[in-house]
Design an enzyme around this catalytic site. Structure first.
Site, PDB file in Angstrom:
ATOM      1  N   GLY A  22       0.837  -1.204   0.000  1.00  0.00           N
ATOM      2  CA  GLY A  22       0.000   0.000   0.000  1.00  0.00           C
ATOM      3  C   GLY A  22       0.861   1.239   0.000  1.00  0.00           C
ATOM      4  O   GLY A  22       1.666   1.447  -0.906  1.00  0.00           O
ATOM      5  N   THR A  24       1.968   5.232  -0.279  1.00  0.00           N
ATOM      6  CA  THR A  24       1.716   6.214  -1.328  1.00  0.00           C
ATOM      7  C   THR A  24       1.685   5.556  -2.700  1.00  0.00           C
ATOM      8  O   THR A  24       0.769   5.789  -3.494  1.00  0.00           O
ATOM      9  CB  THR A  24       2.797   7.303  -1.301  1.00  0.00           C
ATOM     10  OG1 THR A  24       2.801   7.927  -0.013  1.00  0.00           O
ATOM     11  CG2 THR A  24       2.528   8.349  -2.358  1.00  0.00           C
ATOM     12  N   ALA A  25       2.684   4.717  -3.004  1.00  0.00           N
ATOM     13  CA  ALA A  25       2.776   4.111  -4.329  1.00  0.00           C
ATOM     14  C   ALA A  25       1.592   3.197  -4.611  1.00  0.00           C
ATOM     15  O   ALA A  25       0.939   3.300  -5.663  1.00  0.00           O
ATOM     16  CB  ALA A  25       4.090   3.338  -4.462  1.00  0.00           C
ATOM     17  N   GLU A  58       6.515  13.748   1.245  1.00  0.00           N
ATOM     18  CA  GLU A  58       5.733  14.770   1.948  1.00  0.00           C
ATOM     19  C   GLU A  58       5.866  16.126   1.276  1.00  0.00           C
ATOM     20  O   GLU A  58       5.038  16.997   1.474  1.00  0.00           O
ATOM     21  CB  GLU A  58       6.152  14.833   3.418  1.00  0.00           C
ATOM     22  CG  GLU A  58       5.870  13.537   4.163  1.00  0.00           C
ATOM     23  CD  GLU A  58       5.370  13.747   5.574  1.00  0.00           C
ATOM     24  OE1 GLU A  58       4.444  13.025   5.984  1.00  0.00           O
ATOM     25  OE2 GLU A  58       5.888  14.635   6.273  1.00  0.00           O
ATOM     26  N   ALA A  59       6.913  16.291   0.480  1.00  0.00           N
ATOM     27  CA  ALA A  59       7.039  17.467  -0.381  1.00  0.00           C
ATOM     28  C   ALA A  59       6.926  16.993  -1.823  1.00  0.00           C
ATOM     29  O   ALA A  59       7.498  15.967  -2.191  1.00  0.00           O
ATOM     30  CB  ALA A  59       8.371  18.170  -0.157  1.00  0.00           C
ATOM     31  N   LYS A  87       3.324  24.735  -1.968  1.00  0.00           N
ATOM     32  CA  LYS A  87       4.780  24.771  -2.144  1.00  0.00           C
ATOM     33  C   LYS A  87       5.103  25.451  -3.468  1.00  0.00           C
ATOM     34  O   LYS A  87       4.597  25.051  -4.515  1.00  0.00           O
ATOM     35  CB  LYS A  87       5.350  23.348  -2.120  1.00  0.00           C
ATOM     36  CG  LYS A  87       6.838  23.281  -2.417  1.00  0.00           C
ATOM     37  CD  LYS A  87       7.310  21.827  -2.474  1.00  0.00           C
ATOM     38  CE  LYS A  87       8.762  21.750  -2.938  1.00  0.00           C
ATOM     39  NZ  LYS A  87       9.222  20.346  -3.069  1.00  0.00           N
ATOM     40  N   GLU A 345      14.993  16.919  -4.490  1.00  0.00           N
ATOM     41  CA  GLU A 345      14.131  17.689  -5.386  1.00  0.00           C
ATOM     42  C   GLU A 345      12.695  17.151  -5.411  1.00  0.00           C
ATOM     43  O   GLU A 345      11.938  17.414  -6.343  1.00  0.00           O
ATOM     44  CB  GLU A 345      14.708  17.716  -6.801  1.00  0.00           C
ATOM     45  CG  GLU A 345      15.861  18.701  -6.981  1.00  0.00           C
ATOM     46  CD  GLU A 345      15.404  20.158  -7.057  1.00  0.00           C
ATOM     47  OE1 GLU A 345      14.186  20.396  -7.091  1.00  0.00           O
ATOM     48  OE2 GLU A 345      16.279  21.056  -7.084  1.00  0.00           O
ATOM     49  N   THR A 347      11.211  14.252  -5.955  1.00  0.00           N
ATOM     50  CA  THR A 347      10.808  13.557  -7.182  1.00  0.00           C
ATOM     51  C   THR A 347      10.199  12.183  -6.940  1.00  0.00           C
ATOM     52  O   THR A 347       9.784  11.529  -7.892  1.00  0.00           O
ATOM     53  CB  THR A 347      12.019  13.388  -8.113  1.00  0.00           C
ATOM     54  OG1 THR A 347      13.062  12.682  -7.428  1.00  0.00           O
ATOM     55  CG2 THR A 347      12.546  14.741  -8.573  1.00  0.00           C
ATOM     56  N   ILE A 349       7.330  11.013  -5.535  1.00  0.00           N
ATOM     57  CA  ILE A 349       5.936  10.847  -5.958  1.00  0.00           C
ATOM     58  C   ILE A 349       5.804  11.079  -7.456  1.00  0.00           C
ATOM     59  O   ILE A 349       5.001  10.424  -8.126  1.00  0.00           O
ATOM     60  CB  ILE A 349       5.013  11.780  -5.145  1.00  0.00           C
ATOM     61  CG1 ILE A 349       4.809  11.194  -3.746  1.00  0.00           C
ATOM     62  CG2 ILE A 349       3.673  11.979  -5.842  1.00  0.00           C
ATOM     63  CD1 ILE A 349       3.851  11.965  -2.890  1.00  0.00           C
TER      64      ILE A 349
END
Length: 509
Positions: A22, A24-25, A58-59, A87, A345, A347, A349
């Site tokens: 499960g 985020t991905a 989270e960013a 952001k 940076e 990246t 997500i």
């Protein structure tokens, strides 16, 4: 399908999709598949409440805004559910040198001419004493520095989000289940393959349940249970360029209004992040274990925090690199199972999202064809190599020589593809975007200038402008941005009226 390829399969229609893991991905995959193809597929996601997720991302970067629009996700509902803030970029502090800071923003800087980018006119103005800081000609950067934000007409402000990754997974779970995704609770204890060992047949759970599928998505994180442990796809190590291989993370209470940018603060053997959410701040130290042990890293992080510490420090170990294939047989790896660079940076997500979009574009409804698999793998590799080079740039181009870590970054050999970009900009101020590359010209320019590269020459078209014309051109851009920024509300105030979750307490100065 190539007859000589041992991983090729006969054209078997894809009807049953099993997502392993499960977080985020996994839930991003489930959301996209169920929203678009849910009526054609049986989609199951297996995860265990006993297995924690890394909680990357989270960013974020502006591509997530596009992803949500594609899925018709209401932005205000998403932000309230995930305690998100806006952001506008990343503040790089102490990266070029100690006490030398700059912002890599999401916006466009200045106005290009068809013969040359804005940086050529800015360089000419800088030489004549007519130009101020390069960032003064970018709306998003100026708004970030002023702690202001608002949605502007016609997409006039490029932005992304800071969000709680755990809450995001829950939000997407509710979304996905609304489109028919079935969540299966349990630990995967074994992966069953066909006789050749190249195709996954089923996942066996601790409970004895066996989940069969036609297509399997590996979202098991760094374990890479399917793509790596079962199918044996090798991992390509990039630590010769990316020296950081550890992170320690904690959460702290907010002590003031949330700023509309991520803070990236370079330390002696890595860097520290600060990510402001509505209800807390995410903090972490990314570091090289060759230069810093876990205990010292934890003390360094805890000694550079603001606000009450809410969670115990958690050390995360990773190896920067990429799977040599992210799709093999009937298994596609997305997220950390496919590879990981580092969060500098934001990246992670984006790469999840790109893997999903690419899979949707090549979805093998009628059966898996090796030519599609090869194309998927080629595109994935090209994309992450471009991002890899951009991240290496931050470390390699620096004036810092105060520690062994930074000296090693300065002195290392870099990929030829990155060396060409650096040399091109240093000699001529030129930057050319590679097709389908994530970071556009302005991102490269902001970071290369911010890290201290001063081009030796620029396009002669800028020299044709007289002082009055060039001053008016540059001044008009800057004054227009200043006027817009003055009219924007504070970021904190905008978040509170736009998407603050009921029951949360507004931040105060």
């Amino acid at each position: 399908m190539r007859a000589d390829d041992p991983t090729a399969t006969a054209a078997k229609p894809i009807r049953r999709v099993v997502i392993a893991g499960g977080g985020t991905a996994g839930w991003m995959v489930a959301a996209a598949l169920s929203k678009t193809l849910g009526k054609l597929l049986d989609i199951k996601l297996v995860e265990s409440d006993e297995i924690s997720t890394v909680g990357v991302g989270e960013a974020t970067i502006p591509t997530l805004v596009t992803f949500h629009r594609l899925l018709d996700i209401n932005e205000q509902e998403f932000m309230a559910a995930t305690q998100a803030t806006f952001k506008l970029g990343i503040s790089f502090e102490n990266w070029r040198d100690v006490d030398r800071d700059y912002i890599h923003s999401f916006g466009v800087t200045g106005k290009d001419h068809w013969t040359a980018g804005f940086q050529h006119f800015w360089l000419e103005g800088h030489e004549r004493g007519l130009a101020s800081d390069y960032g003064d000609y970018c709306l998003e950067l100026r708004a970030a520095r002023a702690d202001r934000f608002a949605h502007l007409p016609r997409g006039g402000m490029n932005y992304a989000f800071h969000m709680d990754a755990g809450l995001y997974a829950r939000f997407l779970r509710r979304f996905s289940e609304g489109f028919g995704v079935q969540r299966v609770e349990g630990k995967i204890v074994s992966v069953q393959t066909d006789d050749s060992g190249t195709q996954i047949r089923s996942l066996r759970l601790e409970s004895g349940v066996e989940l069969e599928g036609d297509l399997f998505i590996d979202c098991t994180g760094f374990r890479a249970l399917l793509i790596g442990q079962t199918l044996g796809v090798e991992y390509e190590d990039w630590s010769q360029w990316l020296h950081c291989d550890r992170a320690v993370a904690v959460q702290t209470a907010s002590v003031g209004p949330a700023v509309p940018y991520t803070r990236s603060i370079a330390r002696d053997a890595g860097w520290q992040w600060r990510i402001p959410l509505q209800h807390r701040v995410g903090n972490g130290l990314v570091y090289s274990s060759r230069h810093l042990n876990d205990e010292t890293a934890t003390r360094t992080l805890l000694g550079n925090l603001e606000g009450e510490v809410l969670t115990p420090p958690r050390v995360i170990r990773f190896q920067p690199g990429q799977r040599r294939q992210t799709w093999r047989g009937n298994c596609v790896a997305i997220g950390l199972a496919s590879g990981f660079l580092e969060p500098i940076e934001s990246t992670s997500i984006h790469l999840i999202q790109r893997g999903i979009v690419r899979l949707m574009q090549m979805f093998p409804a009628a059966g898996i064809n090796q030519v599609d698999v090869d194309e998927y793998n080629q595109q994935t590799r090209a994309e992450i190599e471009h991002i890899r080079d951009f991240i290496i740039l931050h470390y390699h181009v620096t004036d810092r020589q105060d520690t062994a870590f930074w000296r090693g970054c300065r002195e290392m050999d870099v990929p030829a593809s990155l060396r060409h970009r650096i040399d091109l900009f240093r000699e001529s101020a030129r930057v050319f975007r590679i097709p389908n590359e994530l970071f556009a010209e302005n991102s490269w320019i902001q970071v290369m200038l911010g890290q201290g590269i001063v081009p030796r020459q620029h396009h002669p078209v800028a020299e044709l402008m007289g002082d009055a014309e060039l001053s008016s051109f540059l001044g008009g851009i800057r004054s227009g941005i200043e006027k817009t920024v003055r009219q924007l509300p504070s970021h904190q105030a905008y978040v509170e009226q736009y998407c603050r979750r009921p029951g949360t307490v507004a931040a105060t100065t």
